[in-house]
Design an enzyme around this catalytic site. Structure first.
Site, short mmCIF file in Angstrom:
data_model
loop_
_atom_site.label_atom_id
_atom_site.label_comp_id
_atom_site.label_asym_id
_atom_site.label_seq_id
_atom_site.Cartn_x
_atom_site.Cartn_y
_atom_site.Cartn_z
N LEU A 646 0.84 -1.21 0.00
CA LEU A 646 0.00 0.00 0.00
C LEU A 646 0.87 1.25 0.00
CD1 LEU A 646 -2.76 -1.06 2.54
CD2 LEU A 646 -2.70 -1.39 0.07
N GLY A 686 1.63 -9.35 6.42
CA GLY A 686 1.99 -8.55 7.58
C GLY A 686 2.02 -7.09 7.21
N GLY A 687 1.77 -6.21 8.19
CA GLY A 687 1.79 -4.79 7.92
C GLY A 687 0.82 -4.43 6.80
N ASP A 688 1.29 -3.71 5.80
CA ASP A 688 0.44 -3.33 4.66
C ASP A 688 0.82 -4.11 3.41
OD1 ASP A 688 2.89 -2.21 4.30
OD2 ASP A 688 2.16 -0.25 3.62
N GLU A 689 1.35 -5.33 3.58
CA GLU A 689 1.73 -6.18 2.45
C GLU A 689 0.71 -7.31 2.26
OE1 GLU A 689 6.61 -5.78 2.60
OE2 GLU A 689 5.63 -7.56 3.41
#
Length: 771
Positions: A646, A686-689
């Site tokens: 993102l 994970g995170g924005d992946e």
């Protein structure tokens, strides 16, 4: 002298003429009698010589034809044995390969195993696997048998119920349920390492191809070749295969002759085409198959019996007939010798088939050497005549160094002492499985040994097939389970004791707390009355069968307590045996696992799915990607991995807080799920992946279309409470198998392509390109 008057002289002449006529008549009769006797004697001698020559010629032709059909039957036997043994080798190899597959292997795994070796098969057969419930699982030629019910087939029932489940089974002629071909089946039982019935491995053989081989092997049109099953049914025949297929011969001369000898000859009209032939048959060694070869002597036409001429030229005609008969016999002998020469050439070709059998043995060696278990053959003198490579590696000896050496010399005195009683039972005809410790320089190892008797044509054991598997790790697990069982028995686990028929004798207090019933309330009742009714009769039938056969059963059963509530218990039954080896008690151990099952389900979901978005996490993503790669290989279609990062998420997360960042991630996950096909997988690493697995791409433009849809949907503003936020996405795309052939490398290439998209200005997609 007195003068004789004229009347007296007339009377005297008449008397003299009469006497002369009587004498000549007797001489004529004697001459005629002698002449006729001589002619008759000569005729009888000539006829006798002709008859003897014709009879001798007939016997010689009959003997020649018998030799020819016997040679032909031996040649056809070699071909059939070659085909059967080659198919059986494949069955044994795949049976052992399936045996070592992980428990609960999927149908796709078994299909991949079968199809990976399908190129090594001929078109005469293929390989299919049927599970323990009689349902088709997979086949090497991709026939749609998955879920097809084969439990009514004889080859399944034989291995399910047979007292000798490790034998090769050969069924009679049958139409295939799916292929609709005229087939007969070879099958073997498939077991797990602990002897549990996993299913049946089957090799359907195409009877049409056998008929084609027979047709090509016929030297003359009057020869017939037939493959018959011991149940009396014809499997293949040339000529007239279609008319003969599955015809019942059990009431004919063939099976009457088989009662006296497994190899023989008889003459009878064929039940197929009504032509009288001399048939030679051979019952295949240890196989329920019979090769029958028939031939006629239509080339040698018998001379018609001559018509005797009563006149004077009869003898000359008989002599001419003798001459012609001799010439005819010579001509017939020449033709029969020519045919016998051609049959001998065919017999020589059978030697080539023996060479092919030798090649088959080499293939057996290749299969055996690549199996992870020890495979050997021991003769009656307990000497090794065959060992595979794994055997040589385990005992740390040179290749084939054990051949000719005795078992005790290889395994050592201690291990041999443990094995000897089992060897004696196996040599007596029993299939034996036992576990044996053996001391090596690396420490103690436990082997699971199976002895399978090998019978000769007289039904006598001539040796043993031996399979050995390293079960050291499994025994360690069993010891752990025994300790766990002991802890259960001395803790709060419920216990119940029944008689051999399942009637409750006693229960412990933990059982009463679990079920709500006191001992007096259940004593004398049947154990199955405690169940909830969710299991059917077949479930309990299998449980009883396992208890009778092995003395134990373990599984999960739904019970109903005194208050009417249903709960799931882990149940283990063990039989207690008396001094005669008869089961007279059964001990059951109960454990309420209702909450544990629910917890396991929750833990599994937490381990495999992202807690925030509900999407598959990194662990599930890797598993799905491996599965999609296998599917892509089978379908010969590419797949794509889309890596999404993102743009602008960190700014939103920092300015609006983590709670709004979480809301944004959920919205992104929902939009991604709507951009892909139903068969694709969206994951959060994970995170924005995020990642998307696009499997089995029939059209390469699908990747670009989905990538554009993702960019368009993520570029649409998000409403987070009173705030409107704008983000975008950078997308990297890697293709399998073009860019990588393993999951880790493919993910790395997609990640690198994503960074290239960011460097080119973001809000775009980029394919991986090798530098």
């Amino acid at each position: 002298m007195a003068a004789i008057t004229q009347p007296e002289a007339g009377v005297a002449v008449a008397i003299q003429r009469k006497k002369t006529e009587i004498v000549r008549s007797k001489a004529y009769l004697r001459f005629r009698q002698r002449l006729l006797s001589g002619l008759l004697t000569m005729a009888l001698i000539a006829i006798g010589i002709v008859a003897w020559q014709l009879h001798t010629a007939y016997l010689d032709r009959e003997a020649g034809l018998r030799r020819q059909t016997q040679h032909f039957a031996r040649a056809m036997e070699a071909h059939v044995l070659y085909a059967i043994q080659f198919a059986d080798l494949s069955l044994i190899g795949f049976s052992n390969a399936i045996k070592v597959l992980p428990p609960n292997s999927s149908a796709e795994s078994i299909a991949a195993l079968l199809s990976s070796r399908s190129s090594s098969f001929t078109h005469d057969f293929w390989i299919s696997f049927i599970d323990a419930n009689g349902k088709g699982v997979a086949t090497s030629n991709h026939l749609p048998i998955n879920g097809v019910d084969y439990s009514d087939r004889d080859y399944f029932q034989f291995h399910q119920d047979s007292a000798s489940p490790h034998q090769l089974f050969i069924g009679g002629p049958t139409l295939g349920k799916v292929s609709k071909k005229k087939l007969f089946y070879l099958s073997r039982r498939v077991e797990s390492s602990d002897g549990r019935f996993l299913g049946v491995i089957v090799a359907p053989l195409d009877a049409t191809r056998f008929a084609a081989v027979f047709e090509n092997s016929r030297i003359t049109d009057d020869v017939s070749i037939t493959l018959v099953h011991r149940n009396g049914r014809i499997i293949a025949r040339a000529p007239l295969f279609e008319e003969a297929y599955n015809l019942d011969l059990s009431s004919g001369v063939l099976f009457a002759s088989l009662k006296d000898s497994l190899i023989g000859t008889f003459r009878t009209p064929s039940q197929v085409d009504k032509v009288s032939r001399l048939f030679s048959y051979r019952a295949l060694n240890n196989l329920p198959l019979i090769i029958v070869v028939g031939g006629t002597d239509k080339d040698a036409v018998w001379f018609a019996s001559p018509t005797f001429i009563v006149a004077g030229g009869g003898l000359a005609l008989l002599l001419l007939l003798i001459l012609l008969s001799g010439m005819f016999a010579l001509k017939s002998y020449a033709k029969l010798e020519e045919r016998e020469l051609r049959y001998r050439q065919l017999y020589e070709s059978s030697r080539e088939m023996e060479a092919k059998l030798s090649a088959s043995e080499q293939r057996l060696r290749l299969i055996a050497d690549n199996l992870p278990i020890l495979i050997t053959y021991i003769d009656r003198q307990e000497r090794y005549t065959f060992t595979n490579r794994r055997f040589d590696e385990v005992f740390e000896i040179g290749p084939q160094a054990a051949l000719g050496r005795k078992v005790e010399e290889i395994v050592g005195p201690a291990a041999y002492a443990l094995s000897q009683p089992h060897l004696q039972r196996a040599m007596a005809g029993q299939v034996v499985h036992f576990e044996r410790p053996i001391q090596t320089r690396h420490g103690q190892r436990w082997d699971g040994i199976t002895y399978v008797p090998d019978y000769d044509a007289n039904g006598q054991v001539r040796g043993l097939f031996v399979m050995a598997e390293d079960i050291t790790a499994r025994r360690a697990t069993d010891e752990t389970m025994k300790l766990a069982s002991l802890m259960y028995q001395n803790s709060s686990e419920g216990m119940m004791v029944t008689d051999a028929d399942g009637k409750i004798l006693s229960v412990n207090p933990a059982f009463s707390r679990l079920s709500g019933y006191s001992e007096d309330e259940v004593k004398g009742h049947w154990a199955y009355e405690l169940t909830s009714g969710r299991q059917d009769q077949e479930f309990f039938r299998k449980m009883q069968h396992a208890l009778r056969q092995t003395g134990e059963w373990e599984g999960e059963v739904w019970h109903q307590n005194k208050q009417g509530e249903h709960y799931l218990v882990s149940l283990r039954f063990n039989a207690v045996f008396d001094e005669r080896g008869q089961a007279y008690r059964r001990v059951a151990l109960f454990c309420d696992i209702t909450k544990r099952k629910a917890t396991e389900e929750l833990i599994w979901r937490q381990a495999n799915f992202d807690a925030l978005t509900g999407l598959p996490n990194r662990r599930m993503f890797q598993e799905r990607m491996r599965l999609e790669m296998k599917k892509s290989d089978r379908a010969a279609l590419p797949m794509a991995l889309v890596f999404i990062d993102l743009d602008g998420f960190k700014a939103v997360n920092d300015s609006l807080g983590h709670s709004m960042g979480d809301v944004l991630l959920k919205e992104v996950a929902d939009r991604l799920s709507h951009c892909v096909r139903g068969t694709d997988t969206v994951s959060r690493l994970g995170g924005d992946e995020f990642t998307v697995i696009l499997g089995e791409l029939k059209d390469s433009t699908d990747v670009q279309r989905i990538a554009r849809d993702i960019l368009e949907n993520l570029a649409t503003p998000f409403k987070l409470g009173p705030q409107i936020v704008h983000i975008s996405a950078s997308i990297g795309i890697a293709l399998y198998p073009e860019d990588a052939v393993d999951p880790e490398t493919l993910l790395k290439q997609a990640d690198q392509a994503m960074y290239s998209a960011k460097q080119q200005g973001r809000n775009r997609y980029h394919y991986y390109a090798s530098s």
